[in-house]
Design a protein around this motif. Structure first.
Motif, PDB file in Angstrom:
ATOM      1  N   ASP A  55      26.668  10.722   7.629  1.00 62.28           N
ATOM      2  CA  ASP A  55      27.343  11.556   6.791  1.00 62.28           C
ATOM      3  C   ASP A  55      27.673  12.972   7.549  1.00 62.28           C
ATOM      4  O   ASP A  55      26.943  13.145   8.457  1.00 62.28           O
ATOM      5  CB  ASP A  55      26.462  12.014   5.601  1.00 62.28           C
ATOM      6  CG  ASP A  55      26.125  10.880   4.606  1.00 62.28           C
ATOM      7  OD1 ASP A  55      26.891   9.758   4.629  1.00 62.28           O
ATOM      8  OD2 ASP A  55      25.051  10.941   4.113  1.00 62.28           O
ATOM      9  N   HIS A  77      36.491   8.716  10.104  1.00 58.15           N
ATOM     10  CA  HIS A  77      35.748   7.778   9.330  1.00 58.15           C
ATOM     11  C   HIS A  77      36.684   6.779   8.480  1.00 58.15           C
ATOM     12  O   HIS A  77      36.442   5.767   8.470  1.00 58.15           O
ATOM     13  CB  HIS A  77      34.777   8.496   8.341  1.00 58.15           C
ATOM     14  CG  HIS A  77      33.823   7.707   7.804  1.00 58.15           C
ATOM     15  ND1 HIS A  77      33.937   6.788   6.850  1.00 58.15           N
ATOM     16  CD2 HIS A  77      32.620   7.322   8.039  1.00 58.15           C
ATOM     17  CE1 HIS A  77      32.652   5.920   6.466  1.00 58.15           C
ATOM     18  NE2 HIS A  77      31.739   6.389   7.270  1.00 58.15           N
ATOM     19  N   THR A 126      30.267  10.353  16.435  1.00 62.34           N
ATOM     20  CA  THR A 126      30.320  11.140  15.175  1.00 62.34           C
ATOM     21  C   THR A 126      31.114  12.246  15.560  1.00 62.34           C
ATOM     22  O   THR A 126      31.240  12.948  14.546  1.00 62.34           O
ATOM     23  CB  THR A 126      28.609  11.493  14.970  1.00 62.34           C
ATOM     24  OG1 THR A 126      28.370  12.246  16.132  1.00 62.34           O
ATOM     25  CG2 THR A 126      27.914  10.111  14.771  1.00 62.34           C
ATOM     26  N   ASP A 182      36.199   3.148   0.727  1.00 64.61           N
ATOM     27  CA  ASP A 182      34.966   3.663   0.597  1.00 64.61           C
ATOM     28  C   ASP A 182      34.425   2.842  -0.725  1.00 64.61           C
ATOM     29  O   ASP A 182      34.152   3.674  -1.808  1.00 64.61           O
ATOM     30  CB  ASP A 182      35.023   5.097   0.192  1.00 64.61           C
ATOM     31  CG  ASP A 182      33.793   5.795   0.238  1.00 64.61           C
ATOM     32  OD1 ASP A 182      32.622   5.223   0.617  1.00 64.61           O
ATOM     33  OD2 ASP A 182      33.666   6.817  -0.505  1.00 64.61           O
ATOM     34  N   ARG A 209      28.991   2.153   9.576  1.00 60.91           N
ATOM     35  CA  ARG A 209      29.659   3.227   8.809  1.00 60.91           C
ATOM     36  C   ARG A 209      28.982   4.269   9.859  1.00 60.91           C
ATOM     37  O   ARG A 209      28.040   4.155  10.524  1.00 60.91           O
ATOM     38  CB  ARG A 209      29.158   3.460   7.626  1.00 60.91           C
ATOM     39  CG  ARG A 209      27.783   3.506   7.276  1.00 60.91           C
ATOM     40  CD  ARG A 209      27.647   3.416   5.857  1.00 60.91           C
ATOM     41  NE  ARG A 209      26.169   3.038   5.412  1.00 60.91           N
ATOM     42  CZ  ARG A 209      25.276   4.346   5.399  1.00 60.91           C
ATOM     43  NH1 ARG A 209      25.758   5.402   5.234  1.00 60.91           N
ATOM     44  NH2 ARG A 209      24.263   4.038   5.081  1.00 60.91           N
ATOM     45  N   ARG A 247      29.480   1.988   2.117  1.00 57.86           N
ATOM     46  CA  ARG A 247      28.231   2.627   1.915  1.00 57.86           C
ATOM     47  C   ARG A 247      27.016   1.858   2.316  1.00 57.86           C
ATOM     48  O   ARG A 247      26.124   2.530   2.631  1.00 57.86           O
ATOM     49  CB  ARG A 247      28.373   3.286   0.566  1.00 57.86           C
ATOM     50  CG  ARG A 247      29.364   4.316   0.198  1.00 57.86           C
ATOM     51  CD  ARG A 247      29.074   4.696  -1.249  1.00 57.86           C
ATOM     52  NE  ARG A 247      29.052   3.695  -2.198  1.00 57.86           N
ATOM     53  CZ  ARG A 247      30.098   3.312  -2.889  1.00 57.86           C
ATOM     54  NH1 ARG A 247      31.340   3.953  -2.753  1.00 57.86           N
ATOM     55  NH2 ARG A 247      30.183   2.683  -3.968  1.00 57.86           N
TER      56      ARG A 247
END
Length: 297
Positions: A194, A201, A128, A209, A191, A214
């Motif tokens: 957020d 990403h 992340t 996207d 994925r 998602r």
């Protein structure tokens, strides 16, 4: 005259052989020979008599060897006294996943040799944070992968690696020699959470996207990425040449830019210890063994 050049000369003067001196200095012979020739040109005299079996010192070379040894010893004492007065120096290195293992013991050994008083801390980050704590100010320098938002961050590419798609071995596409991103249309991808760096990403999700991105499982580590493919049949990307668990394979992607393994640091905080780390890391990766001479702490 630079201290580095004097160290080169002392090694040759004591080994009486350019090849042995190069091994001692952990560098190749041609740049060593050029450095000594430049030193002789700067001084305007011959320091060494060359022969097929080795070298011999001229009277000027004997004198320079004595003076150089005294000067280098004084420089080392000065560094030790300054380091003692300044106290312990700490460098925190951020790593992304297993990026530190790309160098193994060679980088650690080289850095310890040149900075024996430095205390090195390692902080491993998950996927992340592609800056491995650098942007948050948690580390001084990072071994990581690009691309990511590099505002205020300088990078040096150590190597580039082709990227492939990770699939289960029973996947119909797993037997292909290569794929394109269009071949993966309609697949579910893993994925990142957020708030993850958008540049990072976008790269690892094929710069798209849509619904399949998602809807995919959220992952934070490389192991979670692989397990999401194994258990859920999702697809994801990874650099080629890495080990995979049983039941998984990777197929090269022909339309993906390579993954760049980089060393990164904040441009506003590029102190001597960080600059030395960058130079040593580059030397170790190139395999030249030509590390900066002298000690900075």
């Amino acid at each position: 005259m630079e201290l580095r050049t004097l160290r080169y000369f002392v090694a040759v003067a004591e080994e009486l052989h350019f090849g042995r001196a190069a091994v001692r200095l952990r560098m190749t012979q041609p740049p060593l020979s050029r450095a000594i020739k430049q030193l002789e040109a700067d001084l305007g005299c011959v320091l060494l008599l060359r022969s097929p079996t080795g070298v011999a010192l001229t009277p000027a070379g004997v004198l320079l060897h004595e003076e150089a040894c005294a000067l280098l010893a004084q420089a080392d004492r000065m560094r030790e006294r300054v380091a003692e007065l300044a106290g312990p120096v700490t460098l925190t290195v951020g790593t992304l996943a297993d990026s530190a293992e790309a160098f193994g013991t060679r980088l650690a050994a080289a850095y310890r040799e040149h900075h024996p008083a430095a205390r090195i801390l390692i902080r491993e980050s998950d996927l992340t944070d592609p800056t491995a704590g650098l942007r948050a100010g948690l580390v001084d320098v990072a071994l990581t992968r690009a691309p990511f938002d590099d505002t205020g961050i300088a990078t040096r590419t150590l190597r580039s690696e082709r990227v492939g798609v990770v699939l289960r071995t029973d996947d119909p596409l797993a037997q292909r020699d290569s794929l394109r991103l269009a071949d993966l249309a309609g697949r579910r991808w893993f994925r990142f959470p957020d708030g993850t760096d958008p540049v990072w990403h976008a790269y690892w999700t094929g710069s798209a996207d849509d619904g399949r991105r998602r809807d995919g499982p959220v992952v934070r580590t490389a192991r979670e990425c692989l397990q999401s493919v194994l258990w859920n049949g999702t697809v994801g990307l990874m650099p080629l040449g890495h080990d995979l668990p049983e039941g998984l394979t990777v197929v090269p992607l022909t339309d993906m830019a390579p993954s760049r393994f980089v060393i990164a640091w904040r441009t506003a905080d590029a102190g001597p210890l960080i600059r030395s780390f960058v130079r040593i890391a580059e030397s170790v990766h190139r395999g030249t063994g030509r590390f900066p001479t002298g000690r900075a702490v």
